[in-house]
Design a protein around this motif. Structure first.
Motif, PDB file in Angstrom:
ATOM      1  N   ASP A 282       0.702  -1.116   0.180  1.00 56.66           N
ATOM      2  CA  ASP A 282      -0.115  -0.144   0.032  1.00 56.66           C
ATOM      3  C   ASP A 282       0.740   1.305   0.049  1.00 56.66           C
ATOM      4  OD1 ASP A 282      -2.341  -1.487  -0.087  1.00 56.66           O
ATOM      5  OD2 ASP A 282      -2.921  -1.000   2.071  1.00 56.66           O
TER       6      ASP A 282
ATOM      7  N   ALA B 299       0.818   4.355  -2.516  1.00 55.40           N
ATOM      8  CA  ALA B 299       0.698   5.550  -2.396  1.00 55.40           C
ATOM      9  C   ALA B 299       1.916   6.362  -2.891  1.00 55.40           C
ATOM     10  CB  ALA B 299       0.658   5.937  -0.790  1.00 55.40           C
TER      11      ALA B 299
ATOM     12  N   THR C 165      -5.392   4.550  -5.488  1.00 54.07           N
ATOM     13  CA  THR C 165      -5.664   4.537  -3.947  1.00 54.07           C
ATOM     14  C   THR C 165      -5.099   3.206  -3.357  1.00 54.07           C
ATOM     15  OG1 THR C 165      -7.708   3.665  -4.041  1.00 54.07           O
ATOM     16  CG2 THR C 165      -7.406   6.162  -4.167  1.00 54.07           C
ATOM     17  N   ALA C 166      -4.488   3.329  -1.936  1.00 51.91           N
ATOM     18  CA  ALA C 166      -4.068   2.281  -1.515  1.00 51.91           C
ATOM     19  C   ALA C 166      -5.217   1.269  -0.842  1.00 51.91           C
ATOM     20  CB  ALA C 166      -3.288   2.486  -0.291  1.00 51.91           C
TER      21      ALA C 166
END
Length: 295
Positions: free
Chosen positions: A263, A267, A293-294
């Motif tokens: 993630d 990001a 988007t994570a």
């Protein structure tokens, strides 16, 4: 052959690279397609969800039923993204050489649904391989969009390496970590690391470090945080999964740490997308980028 004849033959040959250079120079002043930028964001999210489904389904196949609910949630996310890609692909088909076609998307959707329908019949290794082939296809599309629809038309309006990080290096790093998450999760469930898995995890850890070095030359705060998370995961693989004393990490703990690192990389890619939007906006371009988007 006369000098005139040689000149006649050489002029067209010399004109080819000159024409190519002029085309690239002209392309560097072209607008960046809003649909292409939106497609890049959607493809990055698709990579993320496919990676999570690969890891969750591998843990599930290895015997951990606790992964089942999250696996089903990722399936719903993937179906929604495939539906959202349809209008973006239709816009892309207007180009003479599209980066992705409706037929490509239809075939991919069929292969994805076949994977889901036959998931329980395969092994962990087969599952990882089938997911990885699908993810590789998405990464190829993403790389093509980045080069043809952002990097080439933007030209010198963007710093060297920014688009490559966004659509190539960071997605490749995330995929490397995603494979390590899937394989490491199954190892952690079984509390044993077969020789083949050990060799593969060693390679993935080394590959992650190489990709991180390639992407991180100009990393800002978001990139530095991602770098720290990636290096922490590499340490966890080497000490918690590959240690000679045995596997010491639980499947849930390892999956969670790997997910945080992945993630963080996404990001970082999102930060690159924001930089692209800001820099092209400052230089008078008209477009709308969609950052990943994570998840």
């Amino acid at each position: 052959m006369s000098t005139y004849d040689l000149t006649y033959l050489l002029v067209p040959a010399a004109a080819v690279p000159a024409a190519f250079w002029l085309a690239r120079r002209h392309a560097g002043n072209a607008p960046v397609s809003p649909a292409a930028l939106a497609a890049c964001g959607s493809l990055l999210r698709l990579v993320s969800h496919l990676q999570q489904h690969r890891g969750l389904s591998s843990g599930w196949l290895a015997g951990d039923e606790g992964f089942a609910a999250r696996m089903m949630a990722r399936r719903a996310d993937i179906e929604a993204l495939l539906a959202a890609l349809s209008p973006l692909v239709l816009a892309e088909e207007k180009y003479a050489r599209p980066c992705m076609t409706a037929n490509d998307l239809a075939l991919f959707r069929h292969q994805w649904r076949t994977l889901v329908d036959t998931l329980a019949d395969g092994s962990v290794e087969q599952n990882i391989g089938r997911h990885t082939r699908l993810i590789t296809r998405v990464l190829d599309w993403l790389d093509a969009f980045g080069e043809a629809r952002i990097e080439l038309p933007a030209g010198r309006r963007l710093p060297p390496g920014l688009v490559r990080n966004y659509t190539h290096r960071l997605p490749a790093l995330a995929e490397c970590l995603g494979q390590a998450r899937a394989l490491g999760s199954s190892v952690a469930v079984q509390k044993r690391c077969p020789a083949v898995s050990r060799v593969r995890l060693m390679f993935l850890a080394a590959r992650a470090e190489t990709l991180l070095d390639q992407a991180g030359a100009a990393a800002g705060p978001v990139g530095l945080r991602a770098s720290e998370a990636v290096r922490g995961l590499v340490v966890a693989v080497r000490t918690g999964i590959l240690d000679a004393g045995g596997v010491s990490l639980s499947a849930d703990a390892y999956f969670a740490q790997a997910t945080r690192a992945i993630d963080a990389v996404f990001a970082w890619a999102g930060d690159c997308a924001a930089d692209i939007e800001r820099l092209l906006g400052e230089r008078g371009a008209s477009f709308g980028a969609v950052a990943p988007t994570a998840s």
